[in-house]
Design an enzyme around this catalytic site. Structure first.
Site, PDB file in Angstrom:
ATOM      1  N   MET A   6      13.898  42.378  36.676  1.00 50.51           N
ATOM      2  CA  MET A   6      12.766  43.231  37.053  1.00 50.51           C
ATOM      3  C   MET A   6      13.236  44.338  38.012  1.00 50.51           C
ATOM      4  SD  MET A   6       8.984  42.034  38.032  1.00 50.51           S
ATOM      5  CE  MET A   6       9.129  41.300  39.620  1.00 50.51           C
ATOM      6  N   CYS A   7      12.730  45.520  37.821  1.00 49.30           N
ATOM      7  CA  CYS A   7      13.002  46.634  38.726  1.00 49.30           C
ATOM      8  C   CYS A   7      11.747  47.507  38.739  1.00 49.30           C
ATOM      9  CB  CYS A   7      14.163  47.487  38.237  1.00 49.30           C
ATOM     10  SG  CYS A   7      15.769  46.671  38.328  1.00 49.30           S
ATOM     11  N   GLY A   8      11.694  48.416  39.677  1.00 47.87           N
ATOM     12  CA  GLY A   8      10.579  49.360  39.706  1.00 47.87           C
ATOM     13  C   GLY A   8      11.098  50.776  39.535  1.00 47.87           C
TER      14      GLY A   8
END
Lengths: 227, 298
Positions: free
Chosen positions: B1-3
């Site tokens: 997960m990353c933003g």
């Protein structure tokens, strides 16, 4: 009407307040303002209340819903109405991935488009999408009805069990073991009821029905060597 | 997960607020990526000059009198602006490579974050709000910018492993996902003359696009071909000197939301990142389609 303002209250307080409303509550009409795309709004409701969410929501809005009616005036993020048991969830805008996933019952209405994996592994929920749906929708769908007024993306109904799929527009491709089926009177009746309850005057006769060819999930002794 | 967050301004009146808007968006994406954060800002165009954004783990030693040091070494006049662990070295455009080579030879502990006419990249390990504060991103102005909050899955949590990655002049890329054919692609890009700073899969994606654009593709065409040549999960947001592009792999399980008004085009991994943008209530908001290239140019 009771108002819960998410610019003042934290998510746990908002959800706990709504979850306390059981069958005998006198406070049956609620609104949530300033949702600002927050996650897990109005999850786990367990009573016949009406909740209007004024704005757009993040992940998992109205998940595990039981009996309540949740009305989202904006768009919904991934997993809206995931694992719904009963009641209704209405999205005025679009819904992101896996809308209504694993739902056991109730009605999910999406007035815009739903993206990929809509109704994945649905187990009895009814989903009506007024726009289009994305790829891999109704993957391994077990029971319930998925109704789409627009078009369906790739691999519709892949590895389908016994859910019914009604599509008015085009289907980009059918998934493994999903086939077009004859629309009989009983199907027109189910479809007509769902269309009416979802607030559209679309005609059941304009839809095609798709379902499982039942070649994939039945054990076939001729294939025993492959297992 | 990353933003991922991105903002491409159409209305020049918003340019002084670019850094402040991007900082707000970036910090909102902290729970998608608390390991490290970075931001690429395309500042005011000064076509005559060039900018080299560099980083050091020992800025007090490496950046002290860096302008004098470079002048003595190369005879070229440069200006150096130090911002925490980073410094922006400005020179005339034709001197950029000489300065870059001089730094590599004589100050090897200095690492290049970006090079070009207008791009500046700032990235470090730590919470997004702390990273943004260290470089005072909120005070920066510009025409477009891209930010990233990283939850590392593929390689170590280091400054160089943080996004954005820049592999070409005024180019940058941020990535949410993981690539499965990056090792073979890195080998073939090395044969084409590309060089790599890390073992990170996202750097390979950046270099792939740079290689395509070096060979004459525009941003849109380069992104289009990435759909054929990159294997794995990805949502990319890419910047060039005057362009801003988005592409998602055909499975599209990494989230993405876009918004467009007369004033801007915005990207967020989640709608939450966009809620404080001006006029968002009336913006056209949509989820980018799988395997579909979106790009805008000034």
């Amino acid at each position: 009407m009771q108002t819960l303002d998410m610019s003042e209250l934290d998510l746990r307080t908002v959800n706990a307040t709504l979850q306390q409303q059981k069958a005998d509550t006198n406070q049956t009409v609620w609104e949530i303002v300033n949702p600002k795309g927050s996650h897990a709004i109005a999850v786990g409701l367990d009573g016949p209340i009406e909740v209007a969410v004024r704005g757009s929501t993040g992940y998992y809005c109205a998940g595990m819903n039981k009996e309540a009616t949740v009305h989202i005036t904006g768009s919904a993020g991934p997993g809206v109405a995931e694992n719904m048991m009963s009641g209704a969830v209405i999205v005025e805008g679009d819904a992101s991935q896996y809308a209504g996933a694993t739902g056991h019952g109730g009605l999910l209405v999406i007035k815009g488009n739903a993206s990929s994996r809509c109704g994945i592994s649905m187990k009895g929920i009814d989903i009506v999408v007024h726009g289009n749906i994305g790829h891999m929708s109704a993957f391994m769908a077990q029971s319930g009805n998925l109704v789409v007024l627009g078009d369906a993306g790739e691999a519709l109904g892949d590895s389908l069990y016994e859910a019914r799929l009604f599509i008015r527009g085009t289907v980009k491709s059918l998934g493994a073991d999903c086939v077009e089926k004859e629309m009989r009177a009983e199907h027109l009746e189910i479809l007509g009821d769902l269309l009416e309850r979802s607030g559209t005057d679309a005609k059941p006769e304009d839809f095609k029905r798709y379902g499982s060819a039942r070649q994939l999930y039945n054990f076939n002794v001729d294939n025993a060597s492959a297992y | 997960m990353c933003g991922i967050v991105g903002l491409f301004l159409k209305d020049t009146k918003l340019q002084p607020q670019l850094g402040a808007m991007l900082t707000d968006m970036l910090v909102t994406m902290t729970d998608r990526g608390p390991d490290s954060a970075g931001i690429a800002i395309y500042g005011d165009g000064r076509d005559a000059g060039s900018k080299l954004t560099v980083q050091s783990h020992d800025p007090a030693a490496d950046f002290a009198d860096l302008d004098v040091f470079l002048k003595d070494l190369t005879g070229l006049s440069v200006s150096v602006t130090v911002k925490n662990t980073h410094a922006v070295v400005e020179s005339s455009a034709q001197d950029l490579e000489v300065i870059r080579t001089a730094l590599a030879e004589h100050r090897p502990s200095i690492r290049v974050m970006s090079a070009g006419n207008i791009i500046e990249i700032y990235k470090e390990v730590g919470l997004p709000k702390d990273v943004a504060q260290r470089f005072d991103v909120a005070s920066m102005s510009g025409s477009h910018g891209i930010g990233h909050t990283r939850m590392a899955t593929e390689s170590a949590i280091t400054t160089m492993g943080a996004h954005p990655f820049s592999t070409g002049s005024d180019q940058c890329l941020v990535h949410n996902g993981s690539l499965s054919n990056h090792n073979s692609l890195r080998r073939s890009l090395k044969r084409e003359g590309m060089s790599f700073e890390t073992e990170n899969d996202s750097e390979v994606a950046a270099a792939y696009l740079t290689d395509r654009m070096n060979k004459g593709s525009n941003l849109g065409e380069a992104l289009e071909s990435s759909l054929d040549d990159l294997d794995g999960f990805f949502t990319f947001v890419v910047g060039t000197k005057d362009g801003f592009g988005v592409v998602r792999d055909p499975i599209a399980c990494k989230p993405a939301v876009m918004a467009e008004t007369d004033q801007y085009v915005a990207f967020g991994s989640e709608y939450r990142a966009l809620v404080n943008l001006p006029g968002i209530e009336d913006a056209r908001v949509w989820e980018p389609e799988p395997a579909t290239v979106y790009f805008w140019e000034h």
